[in-house]
Design a protein around this motif. Sequence first.
Motif, PDB file in Angstrom:
ATOM      1  N   ARG A   5       0.724  -1.539  -0.477  1.00  0.00           N
ATOM      2  CA  ARG A   5      -0.651  -0.132  -0.434  1.00  0.00           C
ATOM      3  C   ARG A   5       1.183   1.285   0.320  1.00  0.00           C
ATOM      4  N   GLY A  23      -0.174  13.020   8.305  1.00  0.00           N
ATOM      5  CA  GLY A  23      -0.576  11.891   8.814  1.00  0.00           C
ATOM      6  C   GLY A  23       0.613  11.366   8.939  1.00  0.00           C
ATOM      7  N   GLU A  46       2.301  15.657  12.065  1.00  0.00           N
ATOM      8  CA  GLU A  46       1.315  14.142  12.600  1.00  0.00           C
ATOM      9  C   GLU A  46       0.421  15.346  13.483  1.00  0.00           C
ATOM     10  N   ASN A  74      -1.945  20.378  12.724  1.00  0.00           N
ATOM     11  CA  ASN A  74      -3.724  19.455  12.302  1.00  0.00           C
ATOM     12  C   ASN A  74      -3.455  19.885  10.671  1.00  0.00           C
ATOM     13  N   GLY A  75      -3.103  18.962  10.491  1.00  0.00           N
ATOM     14  CA  GLY A  75      -3.439  18.873   8.449  1.00  0.00           C
ATOM     15  C   GLY A  75      -2.451  19.726   8.149  1.00  0.00           C
ATOM     16  N   ALA A  91      -2.373   9.055   3.165  1.00  0.00           N
ATOM     17  CA  ALA A  91      -2.563   7.916   3.152  1.00  0.00           C
ATOM     18  C   ALA A  91      -3.463   7.019   4.357  1.00  0.00           C
ATOM     19  N   GLY A  92      -4.296   6.371   4.502  1.00  0.00           N
ATOM     20  CA  GLY A  92      -4.358   5.353   5.764  1.00  0.00           C
ATOM     21  C   GLY A  92      -5.031   6.588   6.340  1.00  0.00           C
TER      22      GLY A  92
HETATM   23  N1  SAM Z   1       0.431   7.516   6.722  1.00  0.00           N
HETATM   24  C1  SAM Z   1       0.697   6.989   7.271  1.00  0.00           C
HETATM   25  C2  SAM Z   1       0.583   4.867   6.888  1.00  0.00           C
HETATM   26  O1  SAM Z   1      -0.737   5.162   5.659  1.00  0.00           O
HETATM   27  O2  SAM Z   1       0.475   4.627   7.024  1.00  0.00           O
HETATM   28  C3  SAM Z   1      -0.390   6.698   9.164  1.00  0.00           C
HETATM   29  C4  SAM Z   1      -1.810   5.826   8.775  1.00  0.00           C
HETATM   30  S1  SAM Z   1      -1.786   6.305  10.559  1.00  0.00           S
HETATM   31  C5  SAM Z   1      -3.880   4.780  10.357  1.00  0.00           C
HETATM   32  C6  SAM Z   1      -3.413   7.641  10.482  1.00  0.00           C
HETATM   33  C7  SAM Z   1      -2.441   8.815  10.974  1.00  0.00           C
HETATM   34  O3  SAM Z   1      -3.041  10.111  10.633  1.00  0.00           O
HETATM   35  C8  SAM Z   1      -2.291   8.883  12.439  1.00  0.00           C
HETATM   36  O4  SAM Z   1      -0.876   8.482  12.799  1.00  0.00           O
HETATM   37  C9  SAM Z   1      -3.196  10.201  13.244  1.00  0.00           C
HETATM   38  O5  SAM Z   1      -2.209  10.146  14.302  1.00  0.00           O
HETATM   39  C10 SAM Z   1      -3.242  10.892  11.439  1.00  0.00           C
HETATM   40  N2  SAM Z   1      -4.288  11.982  11.182  1.00  0.00           N
HETATM   41  C11 SAM Z   1      -5.068  12.084  12.160  1.00  0.00           C
HETATM   42  N3  SAM Z   1      -5.927  13.251  11.531  1.00  0.00           N
HETATM   43  C12 SAM Z   1      -5.301  13.810  10.869  1.00  0.00           C
HETATM   44  C13 SAM Z   1      -4.860  15.875  10.686  1.00  0.00           C
HETATM   45  N4  SAM Z   1      -5.830  16.222  11.307  1.00  0.00           N
HETATM   46  N5  SAM Z   1      -3.570  15.829  10.527  1.00  0.00           N
HETATM   47  C14 SAM Z   1      -2.347  15.493  10.224  1.00  0.00           C
HETATM   48  N6  SAM Z   1      -2.495  13.969  11.380  1.00  0.00           N
HETATM   49  C15 SAM Z   1      -3.154  13.816  11.475  1.00  0.00           C
END
Ligand code: SAM
Length: 225
Positions: A5, A23, A46, A74-75, A91-92
């Motif tokens: 992925r 993220g 993050e 945030n974002g 992603a994810g």
């Molecule tokens: N991107 C990696 C991957 O695809 O393997 C990690 C995916 S992980 C399931 C999702 C991550 O997004 C988490 O660590 C979460 O803290 C982060 N996240 C969620 N909302 C977010 C936001 N608004 N801004 C930044 N990070 C965010």
Amino acid sequence: HLSPRLAAVASFVPKGARLADIGSDHAYLPANLLINNKISFAIAGEVAKGPYENAQHEIVRRALTTQLEARLANGLAAIKDEDHIDTVTIAGMGGVLITDILEAGFSRAKRFETLILQPNTDEHIVRTWLNNHQYKINDEVIEQEDNHFYEIMIATKGTQSLSSLDKKFGPVLRKRKTSVFVAKWQKELDRIDTIFENLEFAGKADSPIYQDWKKKYQQIQEVIK
Ligand code: SAM
């Protein structure tokens, strides 16, 4: 080593891009791209402290501190003008969350040349957002890991007009119709079969709900045939 992925997401990142991975969790994606010299600068954004610390550890462990910076934000707020980011990966996460992140930062997001997105759910919502915000989907792939299917799309600034079929199935994916794509939608047909059985058992085989599912079922059959 990236999962199939994340490897698919990485494969879409243009060579030499200035990347923000939003993220990022462990920052595996930007770290991998830097180690392979595909890019030379990245931000790992993050919103959560634990994942942010995971990213920091990975950056130190891989000796990438001069090229990769983790930011707790945030974002798209993780991105500063002076970073000159041209490519954003997200992603994810669910498609609604990805869309919220893009929408919240739209005045900034519209400056990013390339968006590479991998929603875990609600892909059609992401495609609709791209369609309505002057991004054009140039390519898509679908990957399978265990019993999960992941769609990855790359969009660049530009216009296109996606049909409802394009939004649901993917403008590129539905044309290419790989075996993984067919398997994803066959799984959905199997799920709808169970819904039919339940509705029939409940004596609702003539209900509008049943007819709605029937239409969805036939649409999928048509697309994968
Ligand atoms: N991107 C990696 C991957 O695809 O393997 C990690 C995916 S992980 C399931 C999702 C991550 O997004 C988490 O660590 C979460 O803290 C982060 N996240 C969620 N909302 C977010 C936001 N608004 N801004 C930044 N990070 C965010």
